[in-house]
Design an enzyme around this catalytic site. Structure first.
Site, mmCIF file in Angstrom:
data_model
loop_
_atom_site.group_PDB
_atom_site.id
_atom_site.type_symbol
_atom_site.label_atom_id
_atom_site.label_comp_id
_atom_site.label_asym_id
_atom_site.label_seq_id
_atom_site.Cartn_x
_atom_site.Cartn_y
_atom_site.Cartn_z
ATOM 1 N N HIS A 1 0.689 -0.538 -1.446
ATOM 2 C CA HIS A 1 1.225 -1.184 -2.653
ATOM 3 C C HIS A 1 2.027 -2.435 -2.293
ATOM 4 O O HIS A 1 1.827 -3.511 -2.879
ATOM 5 C CB HIS A 1 2.107 -0.179 -3.399
ATOM 6 C CG HIS A 1 2.646 -0.679 -4.702
ATOM 7 N ND1 HIS A 1 2.076 -0.360 -5.910
ATOM 8 C CD2 HIS A 1 3.703 -1.473 -4.980
ATOM 9 C CE1 HIS A 1 2.762 -0.940 -6.877
ATOM 10 N NE2 HIS A 1 3.760 -1.624 -6.341
ATOM 11 N N GLU A 2 2.924 -2.304 -1.321
ATOM 12 C CA GLU A 2 3.780 -3.437 -0.977
ATOM 13 C C GLU A 2 3.009 -4.546 -0.265
ATOM 14 O O GLU A 2 3.308 -5.734 -0.445
ATOM 15 C CB GLU A 2 4.957 -2.966 -0.112
ATOM 16 C CG GLU A 2 5.809 -1.870 -0.740
ATOM 17 C CD GLU A 2 6.252 -2.181 -2.169
ATOM 18 O OE1 GLU A 2 6.469 -3.358 -2.490
ATOM 19 O OE2 GLU A 2 6.381 -1.237 -2.961
#
Length: 1025
Positions: free
Chosen positions: A464-465
């Site tokens: 996600h990051e």
């Protein structure tokens, strides 16, 4: 939403700018919608509704003793502090009587204060007199030519502040920041200096930017054509967190200027801004650490800046530190210089162009493990004693970075990529460009104590990051109304990347579960469109909810499935290339899709029906011969007629997919677009059944005619594997949601899950357990224990074979291991079979070894929960929690501790976490949710929230994801009108901004729906069980 623009002529300095009295289309009228902006985590100030004339420096906090007594009495009587009238407040001193026959003589101090008040009052009257007239109503002014829009604010020194909007003007934009910081981690203070190069786009005398909590000692101004620094006047309007630099000369359009601001401030004790904390290492030595969390609105608390995402600039950062510390920032370190006093100054390279909320810096004792990836140095940092737990994160990051660079066809633009596990971090993780920050539990992996669910969590959060480095960092939304462009895309790419390179993790099961839960939230009246107008800090914080993340990602999944993966990727690559280092809005994304589809499909028109409307469609299907008759309406859980949406108010463009008996999924999937209220699909032949919304790739619920439901139920009984596991889980979810709404008899929902004895896949079983557990909880909390017990017995009979087949090991595929965890937890929670006996034996052996004996990681939580039921076991677990170093193991212990039935232990847990004793405050929302899940903890959790509400909103911003979780976790199982009234009365007695919070309205609605569900289904449930 367009950013605020100021195309008006600039008035001479020290005069009010005309622009502040005109309403912009995207600006809220503060007479009607005031922004309640938290100034400091421990000092939240509110102004009365409709009042913008707060004059500071007049002793507004200096109450006489009698007035303070009145305040206390008012609070005890349940009176709202913010809504009390000035007349009531003054009456508190009206009982002081002068001696008979004597006249009171005003003191000199009183006369000075009165004279000052008169001067201010006259000034205000003159300002109002000179403004266009307005007749105020309850709703405020609506006609622009009759409204003053925004009343001129006062700065803290009593002067008029030259800007009244929440959003900054665009007359001046930043180009580059040079930021120097010297933090003192012992005193938790820091000194700072920021030099900002700006460009004037319009003639102006005033530079408006953000600053909160700073003691500004000096401000200088210099034009690009002159090397002479000039002193500049500074005004502060703390209510909006803004300062105005009044330039010594007019700023001319197209010219560049330089501001230099010197200041000092406290390092924050909350989790926002530039914050610090202490922790104890493995040698029991106290250590200090400082980190940043700026998203969405906290960069302004670390340094004066233009703190809106559209104001992108470059950054040069210098940090002065003690020698034993390591300093990190977004960019690689350029140099380190030892200063005369022995301190070290680190300077970092100039950054790429980015938004302020992505700036980051860290100071602390850390070690790292690194690997080069095509010229980018990837490093995982942790405190020294936990460096052995970073290997999995490094391997995972390397694989994901290579995947994203290939998929997006854009290389990661920085020379380094740091991922840092921070010992005390409130968010799950943060995508700061080049310096990603994580909780320890979301980055560190210990093979001895981390379960398969832990491994999957670490992998998902890293994905996600990393996706954010493109979606959010490289291309950024212009304003927070389009947050879903950041979070929805990052969430979609999180699951998409895992399916591509970590397929064995079966992450689609988690994505499916997340969609189910998000749709439940989105079916409430308190829901909101994922692209919504926001202005105030609370509104911005509230955008960080499951809708921005999971509805956004679900819509992208639906679009990818409809257009094909190749078309979707082509459009995404085009979007990223066209808007690199820029700020965008939703239309820019859809324009890229329309360009790729050559207008054969108007993607913008289609997708706006999903992003600009709240909720989602209920698709009703009836099969007649070779035709499918389709209708759409909004799926809406609340059956009260007064809040039902009208039939004509909602219409979606729905990609309809379906599969029929005997058709191979890969070859015979059929897709149609329903862009009207109803339609007809022609089948090639008559079929026994049809399943609409293949693999639940579409964001809608399907309701079938009675005969079609029965046909699907029959098919599940005779051979469920004709349908995919996603479709089987989808049918379970849809029929229970429809039963709650009254569209389907509850008996039919239970008839459908009767096939579960033949089910061996995780997604359908866990969804059935989730749906039946919701019903169990409602029955248990209302005291219907006999019914609750019968429900559990029936579910156990359906799953008995699968439960008995489970071994207490970590063997099998990731999906099988997660199914084992779910089944054994269900069995032990309800004391079914010999589950509790086996778990207790494992716990006793583990305790006898002083916690050194290895436990299967996938069943560790269940074993700990059983062990925590005894006083001895609970105390032993508490001791281990305090002493061990694995965050994965600590989380499992904490869940067990918070699952106790001893209210004294539960209260102590919540209080300790609130105070940061033994348990970090970052764990508080998890503890409250866990306590609130069980009886009698759900009552205790709510009492704790009520008792400590003021402390909670001091530690966590109003509207933040943490506050959302705390409110929901302490109320979602209430199902009586008494509790509904109690919750409503409590929040009504808080500030108006608190009562307006979406999470508060959602909590009230969920309680109403629980009441509604019981009224509608209790009788039939009693009969059926």
């Amino acid at each position: 939403m367009e950013p605020f623009t100021n195309d008006r002529l600039q008035l001479p300095r020290n005069m009010i700018e005309n622009s502040m009295f005109e309403e912009e289309p995207d600006v809220v009228d503060l007479a009607k919608e005031p922004c309640l902006h938290p100034l400091e985590p421990d000092e939240v100030e509110y102004e009365p509704r409709g009042s913008r004339l707060l004059v500071r420096g007049l002793g507004e906090h200096e109450m006489e003793e009698d007035e303070e007594d009145y305040e206390s009495s008012a609070k005890l009587l349940g009176m709202s502090f913010m809504n009390r009238s000035s007349g009531l407040r003054n009456s508190a001193t009206g009982y002081r009587q002068s001696p008979d026959g004597a006249c009171s003589v005003p003191s000199a101090r009183t006369m000075v204060v009165c004279a000052f008040v008169i001067v201010v009052a006259v000034s205000v009257i003159m300002v109002i007199y000179l403004l266009p007239r307005c007749t105020f109503t309850k709703e405020g002014c609506h006609k622009k030519n009759q409204s003053i829009g925004l009343i001129q604010p006062f700065a803290t020194n009593g002067k008029l502040f030259p800007w009244a909007q929440i959003r900054l003007p665009t007359a001046v934009v930043p180009l580059r920041y040079e930021l120097s910081l010297h933090p003192n981690l012992t005193s938790m203070t820091f000194r700072g200096s920021v030099t900002i190069s700006v460009q004037a786009l319009q003639v102006t005398w005033n530079i408006i930017l953000h600053s909160t909590g700073h003691n500004i000692s000096r401000v200088t101004f210099m034009s690009a054509v002159s090397s002479q620094e000039k002193q500049a006047e500074i005004l502060e309007y703390a209510y909006h967190g803004q300062i105005a630099i009044v330039a010594p000369e007019a700023l001319l359009a197209g010219h560049n200027y330089t501001l230099k601001i010197e200041y000092s401030a406290n390092i924050s004790s909350s989790y926002y801004g530039f914050y610090g904390f202490s922790y104890t290492d493995e040698s029991n030595e106290k250590k200090y650490f400082a980190a940043t969390q700026f998203e969405p609105l906290a960069a302004r608390s670390a340094f004066p800046c233009f703190d809106e995402p559209a104001f992108k600039a470059t950054f040069i950062i210098k940090i002065i530190r003690d020698e034993q510390y390591t300093a990190l920032s977004n960019m690689p370190k350029k140099s380190s210089v030892v200063l005369d006093d022995g301190l070290v100054q680190d300077e970092f390279s100039e950054s790429v162009k980015m938004s302020t909320y992505l700036v980051a810096f860290i100071v602390g004792e850390m070690k790292n493990l690194s690997q080069d990836v095509n010229g980018t140095l990837v490093s995982i940092y942790a405190v020294p004693e936990k460096i052995g737990q970073v290997h999995y994160a490094l391997e995972t990051t390397v694989k994901l970075l290579e995947f994203f660079q290939n998929y997006f066809e854009i290389q990661y633009p920085l020379k380094k990529l740091d991922l840092v596990a921070i010992p005390d971090f409130e968010a799950g993780a943060m995508e700061n460009w080049g310096l990603l920050t994580f909780r320890e539990e979301t980055l560190l992996y210990d093979s001895n104590t981390s379960s398969m669910a832990d491994r999957k969590l670490v992998t998902k959060i890293i994905a996600h990051e990393l996706a954010h480095q493109w979606f959010g960092n490289l291309v950024t939304m212009k304003w927070w109304n389009d947050l879903w462009l950041n979070e929805g895309f990052a969430t979609f790419m999180e699951y998409f990347s895992l399916e591509k390179i970590f397929k064995e993790l079966s992450s689609y099961e988690d994505f499916l579960d997340a969609r189910f839960k998000t749709m439940k939230k989105d079916s409430l009246n308190s829901s909101h469109p994922i692209s919504s107008s926001v202005q105030s800090s609370e509104q911005i914080e509230e955008m960080f909810d499951s809708l921005s993340y999971f509805k956004g990602s679900s819509l992208l999944l639906m679009l990818k499935t409809y257009l094909s993966e190749d078309v979707f990727q082509h459009a995404v690559v085009l979007y990223l290339h066209n808007h690199s280092y820029a700020s965008i809005q939703s239309d820019d994304l859809w324009d890229s899709f329309n360009e790729v589809t050559n207008q054969t499909l108007d993607v913008k028109r289609m997708m706006k029906t999903w992003t600009l409307q709240k909720g989602f469609p209920l698709v009703t299907v009836q099969k007649k011969g070779k035709e499918l008759f389709i209708q759409q309406e909004r799926f809406f859980l609340n059956m009260k007629p007064e809040i039902q949406p009208s039939d004509t108010s909602y219409l979606w463009h729905i990609p309809l997919s379906y599969v029929t008996e005997g058709r191979n999924y890969s070859k015979y999937q059929s897709v149609s677009l329903l862009d009207k209220k109803s339609g007809v699909i022609n089948l090639t032949e008559e079929v026994l059944w049809v399943k609409v919304n293949i693999n639940m790739n579409g964001y809608y619920i399907v309701h079938y005619a009675d005969d079609d439901w029965e046909a699907l139920i029959h098919q599940l009984k005779i051979n469920p594997y004709v349908l995919s596991d996603k479709d089987r889980a989808n049918l379970i979810n849809n029929i229970f949601e429809l039963a709650g709404l009254g569209k389907v008899p509850l008996k039919r929902a239970f008839d459908l899950i009767n096939y579960l004895g033949n089910e061996n896949h995780t997604a359908p079983i866990t969804e059935a357990l989730f749906q039946t557990d919701l019903i169990y909880n409602l029955l248990e909390k209302l005291g219907y224990m006999d019914l609750a017990s019968r429900l559990v017995t029936r579910v156990f009979k359906l799953l008995q074979n699968q439960i008995q087949q489970q071994t207490w090991t970590d063997e099998g595929t990731p999906s099988m291991r997660e199914l084992r965890s779910a089944l054994l937890e269900f069995a032990c929670t309800h004391n079914l079979g010999n589950c509790s006996t086996t778990a207790m034996k494992l716990f006793d052996d583990w305790m006898a070894s002083n916690g050194t004996q290895s436990l299967p990681t996938d069943v560790m939580t269940t074993v700990f929960k059983v062990g925590a039921k005894t006083d001895k076991g609970w105390s032993f677990l508490l001791g281990k929690y305090i002493s061990i170093g694995s965050e994965a193991e600590k989380n499992k212990i904490l869940e067990a501790l918070a699952s106790s039935e001893d209210v004294r232990k539960l209260y102590w847990l919540m209080k300790s976490s609130l105070n940061g004793d033994n348990f970090r405050t970052q764990k508080l929302s998890f503890i409250i949710r866990t306590v609130g899940r069980h009886f009698p903890g759900h009552l205790l959790a709510w009492d704790f929230v009520k008792e400590n509400w003021n402390k909670l909103v001091q530690k966590f911003p109003l509207g933040s994801y943490t506050i959302q979780n705390i409110v929901a976790g302490s109320t979602y199982l209430f199902s009586t009108k008494t509790h509904l009234s109690e919750v409503q009365a409590f929040f009504e007695n808080q500030s108006e901004a608190t009562f307006r919070l979406r999470c508060v309205q959602e909590a009230l609605e969920v309680i109403q729906l629980n009441i509604q569900w019981m009224e509608k289904n209790l009788k039939s449930l009693t009969w059926w069980l």
